[in-house]
Design a protein around this motif. Structure first.
Motif, short mmCIF file in Angstrom:
data_model
loop_
_atom_site.label_atom_id
_atom_site.label_comp_id
_atom_site.label_asym_id
_atom_site.label_seq_id
_atom_site.Cartn_x
_atom_site.Cartn_y
_atom_site.Cartn_z
N LEU A 1 1.07 -1.19 -0.18
CA LEU A 1 0.39 0.69 -0.04
C LEU A 1 1.23 1.30 0.08
O LEU A 1 0.37 2.13 -0.35
CB LEU A 1 -1.15 0.27 1.52
CG LEU A 1 -1.60 0.85 1.41
CD1 LEU A 1 -3.06 0.38 2.08
CD2 LEU A 1 -1.08 1.67 2.30
N SER B 1 2.79 1.31 -3.46
CA SER B 1 2.26 1.63 -4.94
C SER B 1 1.14 3.73 -5.19
O SER B 1 1.56 4.03 -5.31
CB SER B 1 0.31 1.15 -4.39
OG SER B 1 -0.04 1.15 -3.12
N LEU B 2 2.33 4.22 -3.35
CA LEU B 2 1.83 5.40 -3.00
C LEU B 2 2.54 6.27 -4.25
O LEU B 2 1.88 7.50 -5.19
CB LEU B 2 1.64 6.17 -1.84
CG LEU B 2 0.49 5.74 -0.83
CD1 LEU B 2 0.77 6.36 0.76
CD2 LEU B 2 -0.42 6.13 -1.03
N GLY C 1 -3.37 1.61 -3.03
CA GLY C 1 -3.30 2.80 -2.47
C GLY C 1 -3.20 3.87 -3.53
O GLY C 1 -3.16 5.18 -3.18
#
Length: 415
Positions: free
Chosen positions: A46, A49-50, A171
């Protein structure tokens, strides 16, 4: 390196005594540990993936072109890919249960730097720190997942992997509703996720340390795959080419799908992120299916069907309207993602007793191909356009024909 993998088994002596409870753990699935690993993988991916999810924001704030965006991804992916095999080789001989929490600390530092970066070089440094955390997390967590599998290796790898896929899917959604409206500084809010992961990984590290002795004894008792060394080396190369095709294509979606939708269908950034979330959710579902299916019918069939079977849908995608683009990308994500767990477990059965090296090599190579794909496709998009890139990438799954050459290994050798 592949010759070494093919010819050596784990030979370092166990540093920890075995007990009836630890020996029993090699044949029983430790579901709580697998669930905690999956949650940590969710939080880890998460946060990672930002970075691609906020590319539209970074592109605007720093006036980046597609080539620079690809360079950010390349920095992250190469940092992870080059270090992962090194971590795997070292920890096969010298297990480090505390390394899981330490690696997550690098991710935490990278996340905070990303939130406050005010120049392109600092963005690259943040990407490198996040990649370094990934380089420790993935091979070591994959090893613990196999330890906790109780022999259900495909199931355990899928449970571990699906957490990462859910995190990767979440994300962009969180970026759309939190980061995009509030700006780059709001990324720092996700430091809480890193702290939660560090706490969980500390608990997992304690379990890892208590059980590593029995599992290393079991690893030394494993026989080889029974295949000639040349066959093992060629098979590892074929698996590498299959991963290349899979992750080059995935890079075209994960890094540039939002731009594709914004350009071709005039969607705004938030709506495009929702479509990316739908694709990544399908990737999570496919991952959960692929491992247990490989346990049941044989991993070669899953690898074959996953990579080659997606070809008709990738060929249709560049010619579809918005509705069918959404449908096709969901189908593509579902089918294509089922291969990776099967590939990892297949390779671990091909070279038994070298769990860390195999996990490091294949996770690292996957990251590297994703990063290289993002950089190459970004430069290509600057020259020929993003729509032409998708038409070209549509042929990549045809490489799945090479799965025909994979020999049978493991419990389902007859498959």
């Amino acid at each position: 390196m592949t010759d070494t993998l093919a010819s050596r088994a784990v030979d370092a002596p166990s540093a920890l005594p075995t007990t009836p409870s630890t020996v029993a753990s090699t044949t029983q699935t430790a579901l709580p540990i697998l669930v905690m690993l999956s949650v940590c993988h969710l939080l880890n991916d998460l946060m990672q993936s930002l970075l691609p999810a906020i590319y539209p924001l970074l592109k605007q704030n720093f006036s980046l072109d597609f080539g620079q965006i690809g360079l950010i991804t390349l920095t992250f992916q190469l940092t992870a890919s080059l270090l992962q095999p090194v971590v795997g080789i070292w920890t096969d001989r010298h297990p480090m249960p505390w390394s899981l929490a330490t690696g997550m600390g690098f991710t935490l530092c990278g996340l905070l730097l990303l939130a406050h970066a005010d120049s392109f070089p600092l963005l690259l440094c943040a990407a490198a720190l996040i990649g370094s955390g990934s380089s420790v997390f993935h091979p070591e967590s994959s090893r613990v997942a196999r330890m906790a599998s109780g022999g259900r290796h495909g199931f355990a790898q899928s449970v571990f992997q699906v957490g990462g896929n859910i995190g990767s899917a979440s994300g962009p959604l969180l970026a759309a509703f939190i980061v995009m409206p509030r700006g780059q500084g709001s990324i720092a809010w996700f430091a809480t996720a890193a702290l939660v992961a560090i706490a969980l990984l500390t608990r997992i590290g304690s379990w890892y340390g208590a059980h590593i002795g029995a599992h290393r004894v079991a690893a030394r008792a494993q026989r080889g795959s029974g295949l000639p060394r040349r066959t093992v080396v060629v098979t590892l190369l074929v698996l590498g080419v299959l991963i290349f095709s899979k992750y080059f294509y995935l890079a075209s979606i994960s890094s540039y799908y939002t731009f594709y939708l914004m350009q071709k269908f005039q969607l705004d950034a938030s709506n495009a992120q929702l479509h990316l979330f739908a694709f990544l959710g399908a990737v999570a579902a496919g991952t959960l299916i692929g491992g247990p299916l490989g346990d049941r019918i044989g991993r070669r069939y899953v690898i074959w069907g996953s990579i080659l079977g997606v070809l008709p849908f990738t060929l249709l995608l560049p010619h579809a309207n918005l509705l069918w683009t959404t449908v096709l990308t969901i189908v593509i994500g579902l089918i294509l993602s089922s291969a990776f767990s099967a590939i990892i477990v297949y390779a671990q059965e091909l070279v038994p007793g070298r769990t860390g090296v195999i996990a490091g090599l294949f996770f690292g190579f996957a990251f590297g191909m994703g990063g290289l794909g993002a950089a190459v496709l970004g430069e290509l998009a600057d020259h020929i356009g993003i729509e032409a890139v998708y038409a070209l990438c549509a042929w990549l799954p045809a490489i799945g024909l090479l799965a025909w050459f994979l020999p049978p290994v493991g419990k389902r050798a007859h498959a």
